[in-house]
Design a protein around this motif. Structure first.
Motif, short mmCIF file in Angstrom:
data_model
loop_
_atom_site.label_atom_id
_atom_site.label_comp_id
_atom_site.label_asym_id
_atom_site.label_seq_id
_atom_site.Cartn_x
_atom_site.Cartn_y
_atom_site.Cartn_z
N LEU A 93 0.81 -1.23 0.00
CA LEU A 93 0.00 0.00 0.00
C LEU A 93 0.85 1.28 0.00
O LEU A 93 0.33 2.36 0.29
CB LEU A 93 -0.93 0.00 1.23
CG LEU A 93 -1.95 -1.13 1.29
CD1 LEU A 93 -2.67 -1.12 2.64
CD2 LEU A 93 -2.93 -1.02 0.14
N GLN A 94 2.12 1.16 -0.35
CA GLN A 94 3.00 2.32 -0.28
C GLN A 94 2.59 3.45 -1.23
O GLN A 94 2.97 4.59 -1.02
CB GLN A 94 4.47 1.92 -0.52
CG GLN A 94 4.75 1.35 -1.89
CD GLN A 94 4.60 -0.15 -1.96
OE1 GLN A 94 3.89 -0.77 -1.17
NE2 GLN A 94 5.25 -0.76 -2.94
N HIS A 95 1.77 3.15 -2.23
CA HIS A 95 1.30 4.19 -3.16
C HIS A 95 -0.11 4.67 -2.82
O HIS A 95 -0.65 5.53 -3.51
CB HIS A 95 1.35 3.67 -4.59
CG HIS A 95 2.72 3.24 -5.00
ND1 HIS A 95 3.78 4.11 -5.11
CD2 HIS A 95 3.22 2.02 -5.29
CE1 HIS A 95 4.86 3.46 -5.46
NE2 HIS A 95 4.56 2.17 -5.57
N ASN A 96 -0.68 4.13 -1.76
CA ASN A 96 -2.02 4.53 -1.32
C ASN A 96 -1.88 5.62 -0.26
O ASN A 96 -1.46 5.36 0.86
CB ASN A 96 -2.75 3.31 -0.75
CG ASN A 96 -4.18 3.61 -0.36
OD1 ASN A 96 -4.45 4.59 0.31
ND2 ASN A 96 -5.08 2.74 -0.77
N ARG A 97 -2.24 6.83 -0.65
CA ARG A 97 -2.06 7.99 0.24
C ARG A 97 -2.85 7.84 1.54
O ARG A 97 -2.35 8.19 2.62
CB ARG A 97 -2.47 9.26 -0.49
CG ARG A 97 -2.18 10.51 0.30
CD ARG A 97 -2.47 11.75 -0.51
NE ARG A 97 -2.15 12.92 0.29
CZ ARG A 97 -2.43 14.13 -0.08
NH1 ARG A 97 -3.01 14.36 -1.23
NH2 ARG A 97 -2.12 15.15 0.69
N LEU A 98 -4.07 7.33 1.45
CA LEU A 98 -4.90 7.17 2.65
C LEU A 98 -4.26 6.16 3.61
O LEU A 98 -4.17 6.42 4.82
CB LEU A 98 -6.32 6.73 2.27
CG LEU A 98 -7.30 6.60 3.42
CD1 LEU A 98 -7.50 7.93 4.13
CD2 LEU A 98 -8.63 6.05 2.93
N ALA A 99 -3.79 5.04 3.11
CA ALA A 99 -3.14 4.03 3.95
C ALA A 99 -1.88 4.60 4.58
O ALA A 99 -1.62 4.38 5.78
CB ALA A 99 -2.81 2.79 3.13
N ARG A 100 -1.10 5.33 3.81
CA ARG A 100 0.13 5.94 4.35
C ARG A 100 -0.19 6.95 5.43
O ARG A 100 0.53 7.06 6.42
CB ARG A 100 0.94 6.59 3.23
CG ARG A 100 1.62 5.60 2.32
CD ARG A 100 2.66 6.22 1.37
NE ARG A 100 2.52 7.62 1.09
CZ ARG A 100 1.90 8.15 0.03
NH1 ARG A 100 1.35 7.36 -0.87
NH2 ARG A 100 1.85 9.45 -0.15
N THR A 101 -1.29 7.67 5.26
CA THR A 101 -1.67 8.69 6.24
C THR A 101 -2.20 8.04 7.52
O THR A 101 -1.82 8.44 8.62
CB THR A 101 -2.74 9.63 5.65
OG1 THR A 101 -2.20 10.26 4.49
CG2 THR A 101 -3.15 10.69 6.66
N ILE A 102 -3.07 7.05 7.39
CA ILE A 102 -3.69 6.44 8.56
C ILE A 102 -2.71 5.55 9.33
O ILE A 102 -2.57 5.67 10.54
CB ILE A 102 -4.94 5.63 8.16
CG1 ILE A 102 -6.02 6.60 7.67
CG2 ILE A 102 -5.45 4.79 9.32
CD1 ILE A 102 -7.23 5.93 7.08
N ILE A 103 -2.01 4.68 8.62
CA ILE A 103 -1.09 3.75 9.28
C ILE A 103 0.24 4.42 9.56
O ILE A 103 0.87 4.17 10.59
CB ILE A 103 -0.89 2.47 8.43
CG1 ILE A 103 -2.23 1.75 8.24
CG2 ILE A 103 0.13 1.54 9.08
CD1 ILE A 103 -2.19 0.63 7.21
N GLY A 104 0.67 5.26 8.66
CA GLY A 104 1.97 5.90 8.79
C GLY A 104 3.04 5.06 8.13
O GLY A 104 2.86 3.87 7.88
N THR A 105 4.17 5.69 7.87
CA THR A 105 5.23 4.99 7.15
C THR A 105 6.57 5.00 7.87
O THR A 105 7.43 4.19 7.57
CB THR A 105 5.43 5.61 5.76
OG1 THR A 105 5.69 7.00 5.90
CG2 THR A 105 4.20 5.39 4.88
#
Length: 133
Positions: free
Chosen positions: A91-103
């Motif tokens: 999901l590294q290209h999914n902005r919502l996933a990166r925002t919610i889960i964090g990177t």
């Protein structure tokens, strides 16, 4: 008299607080691009937001246990960031996933979560004392 009201805010007070905190978090995410408010204040407020959200659904939960559970949840999410969960899930290209889960794991985030729960703890203790009077 309702026991939830004696031990804490009402469901609606928690819900209003959660909504206001959500709006603040969205505003920070959209409009603040600095090196203090977004990374630190946002992390302090996110655990308060989660706490208020939980208490708005179940206000009868003991506040101490709820605060500790929220802190452990925040630590777990940060641990998943350390493990690069977003990348592992593809999901590294999914902005919502990166925002919610964090990177990105950061020890500073852990301290921000502690500060946010300390704020919750202080508010609840002050309110408890006021209710005893």
């Amino acid at each position: 008299m309702n026991m939830a009201n004696l031990s804490g805010f009402s469901r609606w007070q928690y819900a209003v607080a959660a909504l206001l905190l959500l709006l603040i978090e969205i505003a920070i995410a959209l409009f603040v691009h600095d090196r203090f408010v977004r990374p630190y204040i946002g992390d302090v407020l996110v655990v308060v937001l989660i706490y208020c959200s939980v208490k708005s659904v179940k206000p009868s939960l003991p506040w101490r246990s709820t605060a500790i559970a929220v802190l452990l949840f925040a630590f777990a999410i940060e641990g998943l960031q350390y493990l690069k969960l977003v990348r592992l899930l593809g999901l590294q290209h999914n902005r919502l996933a990166r925002t919610i889960i964090g990177t990105d794991f950061a020890w500073a985030d852990m301290w921000c979560y502690v500060a946010g729960i300390a704020l919750v703890w202080w508010i609840e203790v002050v309110r408890e004392k006021r209710n005893r009077l």
